[in-house]
Design a protein around this motif. Structure first.
Motif, PDB file in Angstrom:
ATOM      1  N   PRO A   1       0.755  -1.223   0.025  1.00 42.66           N
ATOM      2  CA  PRO A   1      -0.013   0.324   0.088  1.00 42.66           C
ATOM      3  C   PRO A   1       0.786   1.276  -0.024  1.00 42.66           C
ATOM      4  O   PRO A   1       0.429   2.427  -0.329  1.00 42.66           O
ATOM      5  CB  PRO A   1      -0.776   0.032   1.377  1.00 42.66           C
ATOM      6  CG  PRO A   1      -0.836  -1.503   1.746  1.00 42.66           C
ATOM      7  CD  PRO A   1       0.477  -1.994   1.050  1.00 42.66           C
ATOM      8  N   ILE A   2       2.107   1.064   0.576  1.00 41.28           N
ATOM      9  CA  ILE A   2       2.881   2.458   0.525  1.00 41.28           C
ATOM     10  C   ILE A   2       3.931   2.338  -0.631  1.00 41.28           C
ATOM     11  O   ILE A   2       4.516   3.508  -0.893  1.00 41.28           O
ATOM     12  CB  ILE A   2       3.570   2.857   1.693  1.00 41.28           C
ATOM     13  CG1 ILE A   2       4.609   1.674   2.080  1.00 41.28           C
ATOM     14  CG2 ILE A   2       2.351   2.831   2.855  1.00 41.28           C
ATOM     15  CD1 ILE A   2       5.578   2.048   3.184  1.00 41.28           C
ATOM     16  N   ASN A   3       4.072   1.388  -1.465  1.00 38.79           N
ATOM     17  CA  ASN A   3       5.009   1.301  -2.386  1.00 38.79           C
ATOM     18  C   ASN A   3       4.452   1.036  -4.082  1.00 38.79           C
ATOM     19  O   ASN A   3       5.189   1.722  -4.704  1.00 38.79           O
ATOM     20  CB  ASN A   3       5.985  -0.040  -2.429  1.00 38.79           C
ATOM     21  CG  ASN A   3       6.781   0.070  -1.025  1.00 38.79           C
ATOM     22  OD1 ASN A   3       7.064   1.205  -0.650  1.00 38.79           O
ATOM     23  ND2 ASN A   3       7.146  -1.111  -0.506  1.00 38.79           N
TER      24      ASN A   3
ATOM     25  N   GLY B   1       2.696   6.116   8.334  1.00 36.92           N
ATOM     26  CA  GLY B   1       1.733   4.951   8.431  1.00 36.92           C
ATOM     27  C   GLY B   1       0.575   4.914   7.667  1.00 36.92           C
ATOM     28  O   GLY B   1      -0.427   4.164   8.223  1.00 36.92           O
ATOM     29  N   LYS B   2       0.458   5.664   6.583  1.00 39.61           N
ATOM     30  CA  LYS B   2      -0.827   5.900   5.851  1.00 39.61           C
ATOM     31  C   LYS B   2      -0.643   5.146   4.231  1.00 39.61           C
ATOM     32  O   LYS B   2       0.266   5.429   3.796  1.00 39.61           O
ATOM     33  CB  LYS B   2      -1.336   7.223   5.872  1.00 39.61           C
ATOM     34  CG  LYS B   2      -1.024   8.248   7.298  1.00 39.61           C
ATOM     35  CD  LYS B   2      -2.307   8.153   7.658  1.00 39.61           C
ATOM     36  CE  LYS B   2      -2.059   9.017   9.244  1.00 39.61           C
ATOM     37  NZ  LYS B   2      -2.325  10.339   9.181  1.00 39.61           N
ATOM     38  N   PRO B   3      -1.718   4.524   4.214  1.00 40.64           N
ATOM     39  CA  PRO B   3      -1.518   4.012   2.775  1.00 40.64           C
ATOM     40  C   PRO B   3      -1.715   4.986   1.788  1.00 40.64           C
ATOM     41  O   PRO B   3      -2.431   5.807   1.974  1.00 40.64           O
ATOM     42  CB  PRO B   3      -2.611   2.896   2.842  1.00 40.64           C
ATOM     43  CG  PRO B   3      -3.750   3.528   3.526  1.00 40.64           C
ATOM     44  CD  PRO B   3      -2.830   3.832   4.808  1.00 40.64           C
ATOM     45  N   ILE B   4      -1.098   4.660   0.432  1.00 43.10           N
ATOM     46  CA  ILE B   4      -1.543   5.360  -0.848  1.00 43.10           C
ATOM     47  C   ILE B   4      -2.360   4.698  -1.782  1.00 43.10           C
ATOM     48  O   ILE B   4      -1.898   3.902  -2.535  1.00 43.10           O
ATOM     49  CB  ILE B   4      -0.268   5.823  -1.355  1.00 43.10           C
ATOM     50  CG1 ILE B   4       0.865   6.112  -0.549  1.00 43.10           C
ATOM     51  CG2 ILE B   4      -0.214   6.689  -2.619  1.00 43.10           C
ATOM     52  CD1 ILE B   4       2.295   6.087  -0.835  1.00 43.10           C
TER      53      ILE B   4
ATOM     54  N   ALA C   1      -3.953   6.151  10.980  1.00 43.49           N
ATOM     55  CA  ALA C   1      -2.528   5.312  10.507  1.00 43.49           C
ATOM     56  C   ALA C   1      -2.579   3.917  10.977  1.00 43.49           C
ATOM     57  O   ALA C   1      -3.546   3.225  11.684  1.00 43.49           O
ATOM     58  CB  ALA C   1      -1.746   5.891  12.086  1.00 43.49           C
ATOM     59  N   GLN C   2      -2.021   3.110  10.261  1.00 44.86           N
ATOM     60  CA  GLN C   2      -1.821   1.683  10.473  1.00 44.86           C
ATOM     61  C   GLN C   2      -0.281   1.255  10.691  1.00 44.86           C
ATOM     62  O   GLN C   2       0.659   1.497  10.127  1.00 44.86           O
ATOM     63  CB  GLN C   2      -2.084   0.898   9.050  1.00 44.86           C
ATOM     64  CG  GLN C   2      -3.450   1.086   8.544  1.00 44.86           C
ATOM     65  CD  GLN C   2      -3.679   0.689   7.285  1.00 44.86           C
ATOM     66  OE1 GLN C   2      -2.822  -0.384   6.623  1.00 44.86           O
ATOM     67  NE2 GLN C   2      -4.669   1.110   6.293  1.00 44.86           N
ATOM     68  N   ASP C   3      -0.314   0.742  11.989  1.00 53.72           N
ATOM     69  CA  ASP C   3       1.010   0.677  12.733  1.00 53.72           C
ATOM     70  C   ASP C   3       1.903  -0.155  11.814  1.00 53.72           C
ATOM     71  O   ASP C   3       3.033   0.086  11.746  1.00 53.72           O
ATOM     72  CB  ASP C   3       0.948  -0.217  13.982  1.00 53.72           C
ATOM     73  CG  ASP C   3       0.271   0.661  14.827  1.00 53.72           C
ATOM     74  OD1 ASP C   3       0.332   1.913  14.899  1.00 53.72           O
ATOM     75  OD2 ASP C   3      -0.312   0.304  16.140  1.00 53.72           O
TER      76      ASP C   3
END
Ligand SMILES: [Cu+2]
Lengths: 188, 509
Positions: B28-30, B100-103, B186-188
């Motif tokens: 999700p962040i990559n 810690g937030k998804p894109i 935020a997702q830990d």
């Protein structure tokens, strides 16, 4: 000297180097020394850092002030106002720029005669740059259609053929948008 | 596997450089960042070739319209689909890993597609004959139709493309950043290295997002109105307020100037975050966060109104007071830069440096950024502007600021590359890239500046006069240095090896 610094592109280039070279020498030396020669931490007290910081900022602010304060006399608004106030009547020249040529009401002047260029664009954005016979830009004006006439007084000091060029990209024949003016010795 | 990551994996040549082979939980962040970064380098490769072709068309005496096609396409590809998109990709990944937030969701997808489809449409329009330079030069697009230089269809397609790009830059990207900073939960498991807004490494992201949104809004409104009229949805007479050339100049440069400043604030902020990770004594802190934040605030405040320096030579249409204001504010950004120089230099001096390709690329980019800043404030002095405006000096500044920022972002990218892709670059790979690219970029910059000092006009298809061609040769030679450096970088990342020590150990920051 000041005339060279503030009224030619190479003067601007020299001042730029004056700022850049010390930065390059000090910063790159520091980075490469600390990266490859002596990578360890350096002892430095907070008081010393504070002193260096104050000295650095004072130097930067002083240099910025000097360079800009001295430049004021070379602002076109200032020398235009000075020429207008000098009592010597300026010759008015109407310049109409249109893709890709200039229509000028007069193209021959004498040394020492203040000339007021009243320029406008009739279609798209154009420039009106006057080049010294040696190739230096004397001044350039940006002409935006619809804003009326831009004026600036310039007094030529040397005889010769001065090239006019458009310095705002204006379409397929932009590079062919040029003209000339002739400046002759003063007829006493 | 998300759509973005499978798309990256399926792209020939460039897909290999950025496909995700790391921890699947970090997708999700990559995923979208990898897609954006990949696309940016595809645009960059094209832009470099176009850049090299510029001096060549002049030396070989090709048709002048070819030069204007290349100059328009080169500038357009460089500024937005390359530098901005690279920044968007790396910047979003950084922010996501810190917060810690998804894109995920519709906004990053739209940002990606609007930017790239927009870029493609604009390129098609250029190939159809629209040669307006990346600065649009309004009302040239319309005047060009009236004088038979290109077709109305090309203008409509080109403006549609520009609208797509602007939508990403002014709306979608800032909204995504603001959403992540202030709203999303935020997702830990996505937090790689926590940062708050008090951190100089994060503050710049927030500032830049607001600058883009607020300073870009007028241009977005004007451009939308013009576009609706071009489509025939609104009568032309209704949008006369937007089609006035002076209105366009102001909304365009308020945006364009602040876009560059916002990007600078963002990359300086990223440098503040990355440098401490490469300090020799393991401090992991700048020598002073307060000074770092101060520099960002000075830059923010002074840059907002320094755009008047684009209009000095409109004297007296631009009132003198606004000229002086623009002059002062431009040099004010130099004060911010002086604080930044001190902060970076003192941090390195105090704590020592652990050299690597990433941090050296970032520091060489910073060096070029400061060199360019000097050339920029010099020409932001009213007196000098009258000799330099419209010359190659200005083109050199535009190029150098974009290249400097992109080099800094490439440095930050090299740092994040293992976490994004799960692959590692060999330790001393990149040395040649940094050296060649830096020498090339500095050389091209000085060639442009010297050409400008000599009075050589920018965006000008006749270099074969007044001895100007010599600068063209220097630009070509140093440009080739940059191209080779770039090629080495791309080869390096396409040969990156999968990290074999299980899950990635090092956090992003
Ligand atoms: Cu013109």
């Amino acid at each position: 000297m000041l005339d060279f610094i503030y009224r030619t592109g190479w003067g601007a280039f020299a001042v730029m180097l004056l700022f850049q070279i010390p930065f390059l020498l000090v910063f790159l030396t520091l980075v490469f020394r600390k990266a490859y020669v002596n990578t360890g931490p350096s002892e430095i007290s907070d008081a010393r850092i504070g002193g260096l910081r104050r000295g650095w900022m004072a130097l930067v602010i002083a240099l910025f002030l000097i360079v800009n304060l001295v430049s004021i006399q070379f602002f076109p608004a200032i020398y235009t106002a000075r020429a207008a106030a000098s009592g010597v009547p300026a010759i008015d020249v109407a310049v109409d720029a249109q893709s890709w040529s200039y229509d000028m009401s007069r193209q021959e002047f004498e040394v020492g005669q203040p000339v007021r260029f009243n320029a406008r664009s009739l279609d798209t954005m154009h420039g009106f740059a006057v080049y010294h016979p040696d190739g230096q830009v004397l001044f350039t004006m940006m002409l935006v259609p619809g804003v009326g006439v831009s004026s600036l007084i310039y007094t030529f000091t040397e005889p010769g053929t001065y090239k006019i060029r458009c310095l705002e990209y204006c379409g397929l024949a932009h590079h062919e948008m040029n003209d000339e003016i002739t400046v002759t010795e003063a007829s006493t | 596997m998300s759509f973005a990551s499978s798309m990256v994996a399926s792209v020939p040549v460039f897909g290999r450089m950025f496909k995700l082979e790391g921890e699947p939980e970090l997708e999700p962040i990559n995923a979208w960042p990898a897609a954006m970064i990949m696309a940016s380098f595809m645009w960059f490769s094209v832009a470099v070739l176009l850049g090299i072709s510029l001096p060549l068309t002049q030396m070989l005496g090709f048709d002048t319209s070819l030069f204007y096609t290349a100059v328009t396409a080169h500038g357009a590809a460089m500024a937005f689909p390359y530098v901005f998109q690279l920044m968007m990709g790396v910047g979003l990944h950084r922010a996501a890993g810190c917060l810690g937030k998804p894109i995920t969701g519709i906004i990053p997808a739209l940002a990606f597609w609007c930017m790239n489809i927009g870029g493609i449409l604009f390129t098609i329009a250029i190939l159809m004959g629209l040669k307006i330079s990346y600065a649009v030069m309004y009302p040239l697009p319309i005047v060009g139709v009236q004088t038979g230089q290109w077709s109305m269809t090309a203008v409509v397609i080109g403006f549609t493309g520009i609208a797509g790009i602007l939508l990403t830059v002014i709306l979608l990207y800032p909204v995504q950043v603001i959403k992540m900073l202030f709203f999303d939960r935020a997702q830990d498991d996505l937090i790689l290295s926590p940062r708050t807004l008090n951190d100089p490494g994060m503050l710049g992201m927030a500032m830049a997002a607001f600058v883009l949104l607020i300073m870009g809004a007028p241009l977005l409104i004007v451009a939308s109105a013009v576009l609706l009229a071009l489509y025939g949805i609104l009568p032309m007479a209704w949008v006369a307020w937007a089609t006035d050339p002076m209105v366009f100049q102001f909304v365009f440069y308020i945006f364009a100037h602040n876009l560059m400043e916002a990007m600078a604030i963002m990359i300086i902020s990223a440098l503040y975050a990355t440098l401490p990770l490469y300090l020799a004594d393991g401090t992991r802190k700048l020598y002073s966060d307060r000074m770092a934040n101060l520099a960002l605030w000075i830059l923010l405040v002074t840059s907002v109104t320094s755009f008047f320096h684009h209009f000095f030579t409109m004297f007296p249409a631009l009132p003198s007071a606004l000229s002086y204001h623009g002059n002062i504010m431009s040099w004010g950004t130099g004060i911010g830069a002086a604080v930044t120089i001190f902060t970076i230099a003192m941090t390195i001096f105090k704590h020592g440096l652990r050299p690597s390709a990433g941090i050296m690329a970032a520091l060489m980019g910073f060096t070029l950024y400061i060199l360019d800043g000097v050339s920029a404030i010099v020409t932001s002095n009213v007196a000098w502007s009258f000799q330099l405006h419209g010359t190659m000096w200005q083109a050199g500044h535009t190029m150098a600021v974009l290249v400097a920022m992109s080099l800094m972002w490439m440095g930050v990218l090299i740092h994040h590359y293992p976490v994004i892709t799960g692959r590692t670059l060999s330790a001393d790979s990149g040395k040649w890239f940094v050296t060649l690219f830096t020498v090339g970029a500095v050389g091209v910059n000085y060639s442009f500046l010297a050409a400008g000092a000599a009075g050589m006009p920018r965006r000008f298809a006749a270099w074969d006069q007044e001895g100007w061609m010599i600068y063209g040769y220097f630009i070509l030679i140093f440009g080739l240095f940059m191209a080779v450096g770039m090629l080495i970088f791309l080869l390096d990342i396409s040969r990156a090896r999968i990290i074999d020590t299980g899950p990635v150990a090092a956090p992003a920051e």
